[in-house]
Write a protein that holds these residues in place. Structure first.
Motif, PDB file in Angstrom:
ATOM      1  N   GLN A 105      -5.990   0.414   2.833  1.00 10.78           N
ATOM      2  CA  GLN A 105      -6.250   1.127   1.587  1.00 10.78           C
ATOM      3  C   GLN A 105      -7.751   1.198   1.302  1.00 10.78           C
ATOM      4  O   GLN A 105      -8.275   2.247   0.927  1.00 10.78           O
ATOM      5  CB  GLN A 105      -5.521   0.452   0.430  1.00 10.78           C
ATOM      6  CG  GLN A 105      -5.690   1.183  -0.905  1.00 10.78           C
ATOM      7  CD  GLN A 105      -4.969   0.496  -2.043  1.00 10.78           C
ATOM      8  OE1 GLN A 105      -4.263  -0.483  -1.825  1.00 10.78           O
ATOM      9  NE2 GLN A 105      -5.135   0.993  -3.251  1.00 10.78           N
ATOM     10  N   ARG A 109     -10.120   4.611   1.254  1.00  6.45           N
ATOM     11  CA  ARG A 109     -10.986   4.904   0.111  1.00  6.45           C
ATOM     12  C   ARG A 109     -12.435   5.096   0.567  1.00  6.45           C
ATOM     13  O   ARG A 109     -13.145   5.974   0.053  1.00  6.45           O
ATOM     14  CB  ARG A 109     -10.892   3.772  -0.911  1.00  6.45           C
ATOM     15  CG  ARG A 109     -11.732   4.006  -2.156  1.00  6.45           C
ATOM     16  CD  ARG A 109     -11.271   5.251  -2.909  1.00  6.45           C
ATOM     17  NE  ARG A 109     -12.153   5.572  -4.015  1.00  6.45           N
ATOM     18  CZ  ARG A 109     -12.014   5.102  -5.249  1.00  6.45           C
ATOM     19  NH1 ARG A 109     -11.005   4.277  -5.525  1.00  6.45           N
ATOM     20  NH2 ARG A 109     -12.837   5.455  -6.194  1.00  6.45           N
ATOM     21  N   ALA A 202      -4.857   8.902  -6.990  1.00  2.00           N
ATOM     22  CA  ALA A 202      -3.933   7.841  -6.592  1.00  2.00           C
ATOM     23  C   ALA A 202      -4.692   6.574  -6.214  1.00  2.00           C
ATOM     24  O   ALA A 202      -4.318   5.464  -6.607  1.00  2.00           O
ATOM     25  CB  ALA A 202      -3.058   8.316  -5.439  1.00  2.00           C
ATOM     26  N   HIS A 203      -5.768   6.731  -5.460  1.00  2.96           N
ATOM     27  CA  HIS A 203      -6.538   5.561  -5.047  1.00  2.96           C
ATOM     28  C   HIS A 203      -7.277   4.920  -6.223  1.00  2.96           C
ATOM     29  O   HIS A 203      -7.546   3.717  -6.193  1.00  2.96           O
ATOM     30  CB  HIS A 203      -7.518   5.948  -3.934  1.00  2.96           C
ATOM     31  CG  HIS A 203      -6.914   5.908  -2.569  1.00  2.96           C
ATOM     32  ND1 HIS A 203      -6.987   4.810  -1.746  1.00  2.96           N
ATOM     33  CD2 HIS A 203      -6.184   6.830  -1.894  1.00  2.96           C
ATOM     34  CE1 HIS A 203      -6.352   5.061  -0.609  1.00  2.96           C
ATOM     35  NE2 HIS A 203      -5.855   6.280  -0.676  1.00  2.96           N
ATOM     36  N   THR A 205      -6.080   4.827  -9.370  1.00  5.09           N
ATOM     37  CA  THR A 205      -5.174   4.329 -10.404  1.00  5.09           C
ATOM     38  C   THR A 205      -4.070   3.417  -9.908  1.00  5.09           C
ATOM     39  O   THR A 205      -3.504   2.659 -10.695  1.00  5.09           O
ATOM     40  CB  THR A 205      -4.521   5.500 -11.161  1.00  5.09           C
ATOM     41  OG1 THR A 205      -3.778   6.319 -10.227  1.00  5.09           O
ATOM     42  CG2 THR A 205      -5.569   6.364 -11.833  1.00  5.09           C
ATOM     43  N   ILE A 206      -3.744   3.483  -8.611  1.00  7.21           N
ATOM     44  CA  ILE A 206      -2.644   2.668  -8.084  1.00  7.21           C
ATOM     45  C   ILE A 206      -3.230   1.431  -7.425  1.00  7.21           C
ATOM     46  O   ILE A 206      -3.855   1.512  -6.363  1.00  7.21           O
ATOM     47  CB  ILE A 206      -1.780   3.449  -7.083  1.00  7.21           C
ATOM     48  CG1 ILE A 206      -1.264   4.740  -7.720  1.00  7.21           C
ATOM     49  CG2 ILE A 206      -0.634   2.575  -6.593  1.00  7.21           C
ATOM     50  CD1 ILE A 206      -0.410   4.533  -8.946  1.00  7.21           C
ATOM     51  N   VAL A 208      -2.800  -1.919  -5.398  1.00  6.33           N
ATOM     52  CA  VAL A 208      -1.850  -2.537  -4.471  1.00  6.33           C
ATOM     53  C   VAL A 208      -2.436  -3.861  -4.008  1.00  6.33           C
ATOM     54  O   VAL A 208      -3.563  -3.907  -3.516  1.00  6.33           O
ATOM     55  CB  VAL A 208      -1.570  -1.630  -3.254  1.00  6.33           C
ATOM     56  CG1 VAL A 208      -0.561  -2.284  -2.328  1.00  6.33           C
ATOM     57  CG2 VAL A 208      -1.060  -0.268  -3.720  1.00  6.33           C
ATOM     58  N   GLY A 212      -2.543  -4.188   0.831  1.00  3.84           N
ATOM     59  CA  GLY A 212      -2.855  -2.852   0.356  1.00  3.84           C
ATOM     60  C   GLY A 212      -1.820  -1.843   0.800  1.00  3.84           C
ATOM     61  O   GLY A 212      -0.852  -2.161   1.483  1.00  3.84           O
ATOM     62  N   ALA A 213      -2.040  -0.594   0.405  1.00  2.00           N
ATOM     63  CA  ALA A 213      -1.079   0.464   0.713  1.00  2.00           C
ATOM     64  C   ALA A 213      -1.170   0.859   2.180  1.00  2.00           C
ATOM     65  O   ALA A 213      -2.260   1.047   2.718  1.00  2.00           O
ATOM     66  CB  ALA A 213      -1.349   1.675  -0.168  1.00  2.00           C
ATOM     67  N   ASP A 216      -0.204   6.495   2.168  1.00  3.13           N
ATOM     68  CA  ASP A 216      -0.880   7.166   1.061  1.00  3.13           C
ATOM     69  C   ASP A 216       0.074   8.035   0.265  1.00  3.13           C
ATOM     70  O   ASP A 216      -0.076   8.174  -0.954  1.00  3.13           O
ATOM     71  CB  ASP A 216      -2.039   8.002   1.606  1.00  3.13           C
ATOM     72  CG  ASP A 216      -3.127   7.129   2.202  1.00  3.13           C
ATOM     73  OD1 ASP A 216      -3.969   6.639   1.439  1.00  3.13           O
ATOM     74  OD2 ASP A 216      -3.109   6.908   3.422  1.00  3.13           O
ATOM     75  N   MET A 219       1.620   6.118  -2.483  1.00  5.11           N
ATOM     76  CA  MET A 219       0.756   5.946  -3.647  1.00  5.11           C
ATOM     77  C   MET A 219       0.825   7.176  -4.546  1.00  5.11           C
ATOM     78  O   MET A 219       0.886   7.069  -5.773  1.00  5.11           O
ATOM     79  CB  MET A 219      -0.685   5.703  -3.192  1.00  5.11           C
ATOM     80  CG  MET A 219      -0.891   4.414  -2.433  1.00  5.11           C
ATOM     81  SD  MET A 219      -2.604   4.240  -1.862  1.00  5.11           S
ATOM     82  CE  MET A 219      -3.483   4.126  -3.418  1.00  5.11           C
ATOM     83  N   LYS A 222       3.859   7.350  -6.737  1.00  3.94           N
ATOM     84  CA  LYS A 222       3.794   6.502  -7.923  1.00  3.94           C
ATOM     85  C   LYS A 222       3.095   7.189  -9.095  1.00  3.94           C
ATOM     86  O   LYS A 222       3.201   6.741 -10.234  1.00  3.94           O
ATOM     87  CB  LYS A 222       3.099   5.178  -7.592  1.00  3.94           C
ATOM     88  CG  LYS A 222       3.910   4.297  -6.655  1.00  3.94           C
ATOM     89  CD  LYS A 222       3.191   2.997  -6.344  1.00  3.94           C
ATOM     90  CE  LYS A 222       4.022   2.124  -5.417  1.00  3.94           C
ATOM     91  NZ  LYS A 222       3.344   0.838  -5.086  1.00  3.94           N
TER      92      LYS A 222
END
Length: 261
Positions: A105, A109, A202-203, A205-206, A208, A212-213, A216, A219, A222
């Protein structure tokens, strides 16, 4: 007679549509321990060439992809850059190498943060899926450009799937708690495609925890955003275990023998 009609106002000028630009991010900072000791999984040789090079070429073969961002191990970005410089890659595609993080994750990012502002859609592709056909890449890109905020390639499952209660120790019997309807299940592959703004949100606000995720699209789900599925390809399998590498070698040899590769 009084005429209160007024001349129609001219329609406001339409704002020109922002041109589409697609970039691919390849997180390649993992160690790949299931393939055994040695080099990181992305740098393992396939047909004499590191899997990472095959994965970069797979993205660059799509004329829709103008930039490929490779996310390297934090202490190995220079090594990966040198590796890419040693192999022939399509001239029309820009290649950028950035250091990654401790989890997938974090590495994704880092790749997103490195994208130029004019990139509108993003592909996230596993370095361990070196043989994905260009038709699959193009199908994902096209679906995103047609308005889907998130798209994944996937295949129907050949095996029945059981949901179990995990055992407390490896190898112990596990009780089955459910049998999902196989016709509604899909095995998801990469590249996964996204509207850039949606994936960035998503990256942001979510959160993990742990590793990590690893997906993607999960995510994005969600966020309440619908993820669309397009047909995947049997040759886009993930090289995770030694037997996968044997299969990948066979696929690559067949492609080279038939001038497909």
């Amino acid at each position: 007679m009084y005429d209160d009609s007024r001349p129609e106002r001219p329609a406001p000028p339409t704002r020109p549509e922002r041109p589409h630009r697609t970039a691919a991010v390849i997180p390649a900072a993992g160690r790949g321990v299931r393939l055994g000791p040695g080099a990181p999984k992305a740098l393992r040789a396939l047909g004499g060439t590191p899997m990472l090079i095959h994965a970069v070429r797979a993205m660059a073969r799509s004329r829709a992809v103008s930039l490929v961002v490779v996310v390297a191990p934090s202490d190995g970005a220079a090594e990966v850059k040198n590796l890419l410089d040693e192999h022939a890659l399509p001239d029309r595609t820009d290649i950028l190498v950035v250091p990654g993080g401790d989890t997938r994750q974090e590495s994704v990012r880092a790749g997103l943060d490195a994208l130029p502002e004019d990139v509108t859609s993003v592909l996230i592709h596993d370095a361990a899926r070196p043989l994905v056909p260009v038709d699959t890449v193009d199908a994902v890109v096209e679906a995103v450009r047609e308005g889907a905020p998130a798209v994944v390639p996937a295949l129907p499952l050949a095996d029945t799937v059981k949901e179990v209660e995990p055992a407390g120790r490896p190898g112990a019997p596990e009780p089955v708690v459910a049998t999902p309807e196989r016709s509604r299940l899909r095995a998801v592959q990469t590249p996964q495609g996204f509207d850039r703004a949606t994936l960035v949100r998503a990256h942001e606000t979510i959160a993990v925890n742990g590793e990590g995720a690893t997906d993607d699209a999960g995510m994005v789900e969600k966020l309440g955003v619908t993820v669309m599925v397009v047909p995947g390809h049997e040759e886009a399998f993930k090289v995770t275990r030694p037997l996968d590498l044997v299969l990948a070698e066979a696929v690559l040899a067949r492609r080279r023998a038939t001038d497909v590769y």
